[in-house]
Design a protein around this motif. Structure first.
Motif, mmCIF file in Angstrom:
data_model
loop_
_atom_site.group_PDB
_atom_site.id
_atom_site.type_symbol
_atom_site.label_atom_id
_atom_site.label_comp_id
_atom_site.label_asym_id
_atom_site.label_seq_id
_atom_site.Cartn_x
_atom_site.Cartn_y
_atom_site.Cartn_z
ATOM 1 N N TYR A 75 0.793 -1.170 -0.150
ATOM 2 C CA TYR A 75 0.120 -0.087 -0.178
ATOM 3 C C TYR A 75 0.849 1.313 -0.010
ATOM 4 O O TYR A 75 1.870 1.424 0.587
ATOM 5 C CB TYR A 75 -0.824 0.037 1.421
ATOM 6 C CG TYR A 75 -1.418 -1.072 1.869
ATOM 7 C CD1 TYR A 75 -2.923 -1.143 1.629
ATOM 8 C CD2 TYR A 75 -0.851 -2.223 2.341
ATOM 9 C CE1 TYR A 75 -3.460 -2.376 2.141
ATOM 10 C CE2 TYR A 75 -1.645 -3.067 3.049
ATOM 11 C CZ TYR A 75 -3.073 -3.207 2.747
ATOM 12 O OH TYR A 75 -3.837 -4.240 3.037
ATOM 13 N N TRP A 76 0.229 2.447 -0.534
ATOM 14 C CA TRP A 76 1.009 3.624 -0.353
ATOM 15 C C TRP A 76 0.081 4.541 0.423
ATOM 16 O O TRP A 76 -1.314 4.310 0.224
ATOM 17 C CB TRP A 76 1.657 4.312 -1.583
ATOM 18 C CG TRP A 76 0.440 5.022 -2.396
ATOM 19 C CD1 TRP A 76 -0.069 6.064 -2.325
ATOM 20 C CD2 TRP A 76 0.054 4.496 -3.675
ATOM 21 N NE1 TRP A 76 -1.161 6.283 -3.314
ATOM 22 C CE2 TRP A 76 -0.994 5.363 -4.247
ATOM 23 C CE3 TRP A 76 0.268 3.238 -4.544
ATOM 24 C CZ2 TRP A 76 -1.716 5.079 -5.464
ATOM 25 C CZ3 TRP A 76 -0.507 3.088 -5.797
ATOM 26 C CH2 TRP A 76 -1.369 4.057 -6.079
ATOM 27 N N LEU A 77 0.796 5.461 1.160
ATOM 28 C CA LEU A 77 -0.141 6.440 1.784
ATOM 29 C C LEU A 77 0.845 7.626 1.519
ATOM 30 O O LEU A 77 2.030 7.683 2.112
ATOM 31 C CB LEU A 77 -0.273 6.098 3.321
ATOM 32 C CG LEU A 77 -0.998 7.304 4.157
ATOM 33 C CD1 LEU A 77 -2.276 7.462 3.734
ATOM 34 C CD2 LEU A 77 -0.915 6.947 5.623
ATOM 35 N N ILE A 78 0.434 8.670 0.763
ATOM 36 C CA ILE A 78 1.022 9.820 0.515
ATOM 37 C C ILE A 78 0.198 11.095 0.773
ATOM 38 O O ILE A 78 -0.979 11.498 0.425
ATOM 39 C CB ILE A 78 1.265 10.042 -0.930
ATOM 40 C CG1 ILE A 78 1.886 8.669 -1.523
ATOM 41 C CG2 ILE A 78 1.928 11.135 -1.410
ATOM 42 C CD1 ILE A 78 1.900 8.573 -3.132
ATOM 43 N N PRO A 79 0.604 11.407 2.193
ATOM 44 C CA PRO A 79 -0.086 12.729 2.666
ATOM 45 C C PRO A 79 0.247 13.933 1.698
ATOM 46 O O PRO A 79 1.226 14.067 1.335
ATOM 47 C CB PRO A 79 0.756 13.000 4.035
ATOM 48 C CG PRO A 79 1.596 11.723 4.358
ATOM 49 C CD PRO A 79 1.683 11.101 2.980
ATOM 50 N N PHE A 80 -0.983 14.893 1.645
ATOM 51 C CA PHE A 80 -0.739 16.021 1.038
ATOM 52 C C PHE A 80 -0.995 17.085 2.144
ATOM 53 O O PHE A 80 -1.302 16.723 3.227
ATOM 54 C CB PHE A 80 -2.069 16.171 0.232
ATOM 55 C CG PHE A 80 -1.777 15.197 -1.191
ATOM 56 C CD1 PHE A 80 -0.764 15.012 -2.111
ATOM 57 C CD2 PHE A 80 -3.032 14.646 -1.467
ATOM 58 C CE1 PHE A 80 -0.863 14.145 -2.945
ATOM 59 C CE2 PHE A 80 -3.156 13.728 -2.772
ATOM 60 C CZ PHE A 80 -1.887 13.424 -3.166
#
Ligand code: FAD
Length: 416
Positions: A218-223
């Motif tokens: 999984y990726w989790l890319i915060p903006f």
């Protein structure tokens, strides 16, 4: 250049196309970009690498990107079964930028395209390229505008930066198998709701290995602004039991990892999830006499190390240099001056992607006795995108180095 609509036509105004166009107009060439969509438009590929800041700077685009308020990215964090392995880009082997950004691509791509226009490139949005014909002196492109009108345009050279559109590879029959198994991805944007006191550092990308299936991640890319990009990658058959509804499948998969489940417990899922598959791609040749392929129109490996935009910008920078020399009358060798040196870095990433999916890279980074600082710094440089820095042993001999390191980190064979 009499009778030509431009010295160079660029197909696609994504990051590769916008940067190549800017670099060529800066060198005094007439550049016309044909872009199928109207911007802003959605694109995937949101976590940048520090190496790509160099090309943004070279194109004169770094200031607008810095001013845009994107989320800072200072490192990559990997998580498996609650065990973390973090890489801080400030502590890398190669000299260069120590941080970058995580960007909503609709806005990022629009900024780059606007900057290319400001510098003098002409961009025609809503123009889709459909056919190409090369002659001894130029290239004739057939396109269709937003109202369905056919148009034809002539230029001395064509840069194909059409990304997954893969215009020239399809038209010239250059497509070849990527060498990776078919993989698919489910992804969306959420209001992540990650509490400030959770200990989660938004300045990182978080890559999570599925608790049971090590080739699923999984990726989790915060903006900035409390939103995040969230996705999962697996072979298509893995997704089948989760049903047709992409959003329900993605939510169900998030609950399977306790760390992600906890982090995203208060997320607001306000955007339907999308699905992409079969994105890995390769070509038989990256350039010909009157064309070159940039970014994803050439090769795309895999999203796991966020290398796509960096390779796209690197290819734009290299192609612009070679093409400038050619347009000024120098003799150039696209194979030696462009394709081979570009491929070196792509092959570095490829060795790491292979080692990710067969589990060796995970054995290395999650090993109980972490590697010495020097080795971690060399690996960190690759993760920061410095995959062309030949002074790094992991660039010079990626396959051998990874394998030697893995011999020290591999799980103990079960005996008795
Ligand atoms: P694109 O950004 O795809 O731009 C191509 C442009 O060409 C588009 O605007 C398109 O409309 C236009 N076009 C297409 N066909 C035509 C036509 N016929 N005529 C005219 N115009 C046309 N990369 C990262 O760096 N970080 C990440 O975190 C990351 N995550 C990813 C996750 C997934 C699931 C996938 C599949 C990819 C990911 N990538 C990531 C890769 C990234 O999306 C691409 O590498 C990057 O967008 C390539 O840029 P580009 O300029 O080559 O092409």
């Amino acid at each position: 250049t009499a009778g030509l609509d431009a010295d160079v036509i660029v197909i696609g105004a994504g990051p590769a196309g916008a940067v190549a166009a800017a670099l060529l107009v800066q060198r005094g060439h007439r550049v016309l970009v044909l872009e199928r969509e109207h911007f802003p438009r959605f694109s995937i590929g949101e976590s940048l690498l520090p190496q790509c800041m160099e090309y943004l700077e070279e194109a004169g685009m770094l200031a607008v990107v810095r001013a845009a308020g994107f989320q800072r990215k200072k490192g990559a964090l990997f998580q498996r079964g609650g065990v973390y392995s973090g890489f801080d880009f400030g502590e890398q082997f190669s000299r260069g930028f120590g941080e970058t950004f995580q960007v909503q691509r609709a806005r990022f791509d629009q900024l780059l395209a606007a900057e290319a226009q400001r510098q003098g490139a002409e961009i025609r949005f809503g123009h889709s390229v459909e056919a190409v014909e090369f002659s001894a002196t130029d290239a004739l492109l057939s396109c269709r505008d937003g109202r369905g009108q056919a148009c034809s345009l002539r230029a001395g050279f064509v840069l194909d930066a059409s990304g997954f559109g893969r215009v020239l590879p399809r038209l010239l029959d250059l497509e070849r198998p990527s060498g990776f198994p078919l993989r698919a991805s489910l992804f969306t944007h959420v209001v992540d709701g990650i509490p400030a006191g959770s200990g989660f550092d938004r300045d990182n990308i978080l890559i999570t290995v599925h608790p049971i299936h090590r080739d699923v991640w999984y990726w989790l890319i915060p903006f900035s602004g409390g939103r995040a990009s969230l996705g999962v990658v697996a072979e298509p058959s893995f997704f089948e039991p989760y049903g047709e509804d992409n959003s329900a499948a993605l939510q169900a998969l998030v609950t399977e990892d306790p760390v992600l489940d906890r982090l995203l417990a208060q997320a607001h899922w306000d955007t339907p999830a999308r699905r992409l598959s079969g994105y890995s791609a390769r070509v038989s040749q990256l350039a010909g006499e009157r064309f070159a392929l940039l970014g994803n129109a050439g090769e795309f490996l895999d999203p796991v190390f966020s290398s796509g935009v960096t390779i796209a910008l690197r290819s734009a920078s290299m192609a612009a240099q070679v093409l400038d020399r050619q347009l000024r009358g120098e003799s150039v060798d696209w194979q030696v001056d462009y394709a081979e040196p570009l491929q070196r870095g792509v092959d570095t990433f490829r060795a790491f992607v292979d080692a990710w999916y067969d589990g060796r890279f995970q054995d290395i980074i999650f090993h109980a006795r972490p590697q010495g600082n020097d080795i971690r710094r060399m690996i960190c440089s690759i993760l920061a995108g410095y995959a062309w820095d030949e002074s790094n042993p992991y660039v010079r001999q990626p396959v051998r180095r990874i394998d030697t390191l893995w011999q020290y980190c591999r799980p103990e064979p079960v005996t008795g």
